[in-house]
Design a protein around this motif. Structure first.
Motif, PDB file in Angstrom:
ATOM      1  N   ARG A 146     -16.470 -19.825 -51.735  1.00  0.00           N
ATOM      2  CA  ARG A 146     -17.109 -21.364 -52.900  1.00  0.00           C
ATOM      3  C   ARG A 146     -17.343 -22.190 -52.050  1.00  0.00           C
ATOM      4  NH1 ARG A 146     -13.975 -17.439 -55.940  1.00  0.00           N
ATOM      5  NH2 ARG A 146     -11.879 -17.841 -55.210  1.00  0.00           N
ATOM      6  N   GLU A 147     -16.472 -22.544 -50.311  1.00  0.00           N
ATOM      7  CA  GLU A 147     -16.516 -22.868 -50.131  1.00  0.00           C
ATOM      8  C   GLU A 147     -17.948 -23.534 -49.697  1.00  0.00           C
ATOM      9  OE1 GLU A 147     -14.394 -26.865 -48.523  1.00  0.00           O
ATOM     10  OE2 GLU A 147     -13.292 -25.628 -49.955  1.00  0.00           O
ATOM     11  N   ILE A 148     -18.286 -22.795 -49.124  1.00  0.00           N
ATOM     12  CA  ILE A 148     -19.260 -22.638 -48.921  1.00  0.00           C
ATOM     13  C   ILE A 148     -20.752 -23.217 -49.531  1.00  0.00           C
ATOM     14  CG2 ILE A 148     -21.380 -20.956 -47.645  1.00  0.00           C
ATOM     15  CD1 ILE A 148     -19.648 -19.331 -46.904  1.00  0.00           C
ATOM     16  N   GLN A 149     -20.487 -22.662 -50.625  1.00  0.00           N
ATOM     17  CA  GLN A 149     -21.664 -23.016 -52.136  1.00  0.00           C
ATOM     18  C   GLN A 149     -20.748 -25.012 -51.915  1.00  0.00           C
ATOM     19  OE1 GLN A 149     -19.758 -19.909 -54.829  1.00  0.00           O
ATOM     20  NE2 GLN A 149     -22.488 -19.970 -55.095  1.00  0.00           N
ATOM     21  N   LYS A 150     -19.959 -25.332 -52.593  1.00  0.00           N
ATOM     22  CA  LYS A 150     -19.432 -26.844 -52.916  1.00  0.00           C
ATOM     23  C   LYS A 150     -20.054 -27.313 -51.870  1.00  0.00           C
ATOM     24  CE  LYS A 150     -15.440 -29.380 -51.777  1.00  0.00           C
ATOM     25  NZ  LYS A 150     -14.415 -29.477 -52.092  1.00  0.00           N
ATOM     26  N   ASN A 151     -20.047 -27.082 -49.969  1.00  0.00           N
ATOM     27  CA  ASN A 151     -20.700 -28.176 -49.159  1.00  0.00           C
ATOM     28  C   ASN A 151     -22.007 -28.213 -49.318  1.00  0.00           C
ATOM     29  OD1 ASN A 151     -18.421 -29.032 -47.065  1.00  0.00           O
ATOM     30  ND2 ASN A 151     -17.674 -27.183 -47.896  1.00  0.00           N
ATOM     31  N   ALA A 152     -22.155 -26.575 -49.432  1.00  0.00           N
ATOM     32  CA  ALA A 152     -24.188 -26.733 -49.234  1.00  0.00           C
ATOM     33  C   ALA A 152     -24.498 -27.237 -50.587  1.00  0.00           C
ATOM     34  CB  ALA A 152     -24.730 -25.593 -49.599  1.00  0.00           C
ATOM     35  N   GLU A 153     -23.361 -27.571 -51.959  1.00  0.00           N
ATOM     36  CA  GLU A 153     -24.022 -28.260 -53.108  1.00  0.00           C
ATOM     37  C   GLU A 153     -24.016 -29.809 -52.381  1.00  0.00           C
ATOM     38  OE1 GLU A 153     -24.708 -27.097 -56.114  1.00  0.00           O
ATOM     39  OE2 GLU A 153     -24.923 -25.934 -55.505  1.00  0.00           O
TER      40      GLU A 153
END
Length: 143
Positions: free
Chosen positions: A10-17
């Protein structure tokens, strides 16, 4: 899927978004073609990493990251305010570097906090962090 792995993804997704949305917000203001191409390449890589994390979340039947409208407004509003009077390539590069540094910090916090995460999630997190570090180096030439 372990909860620590899901949290890392989720943190990866958040950062990429956040990276994708920041690039989308500054793109109309860009005047340097080489800089615009660099940011387009970054956006593509952010999308690839986000999609890898999303795929793992779906396979593990975990709830993926969903951005809130408020966080999107804060990001875009901050970019608009910071580029209202200065849309120079140097200033935008500085803003993007600051964003990448915030992304790196949040990923380090997540890795330190979710120590029971497995190899796959931490490897993808490190891939994102390596990409962010390389991005900063590439953006420095536009300062």
């Amino acid at each position: 899927m372990r909860s620590d792995d899901a949290a890392i993804y989720r943190e990866i997704q958040k950062n990429a978004e956040m990276g994708i949305k920041a690039i989308e917000a500054v793109s109309p203001k860009l005047t340097d073609d080489a800089f615009a191409l660099q940011l387009s390449r970054q956006e593509l890589k952010f999308s690839e990493i986000r999609d890898k994390a999303r795929h793992e979340m779906l396979e593990g039947r975990a709830e993926e990251y969903r951005s809130s409208g408020v966080s999107d407004l804060v990001l875009k509003g901050g970019i608009q305010a910071n580029t209202l009077l200065n849309t120079s390539t140097s200033h935008i590069a500085e803003l993007m570097i600051q964003g990448s540094n915030r992304g790196l910090t949040s990923m380090w916090k997540a890795l330190n906090h979710y120590g029971n995460a497995g190899n796959e999630s931490t490897e993808l997190a490190r891939e994102l962090m390596d990409f962010e570090e390389k991005t900063i180096e590439k953006l420095k030439k536009y300062l």
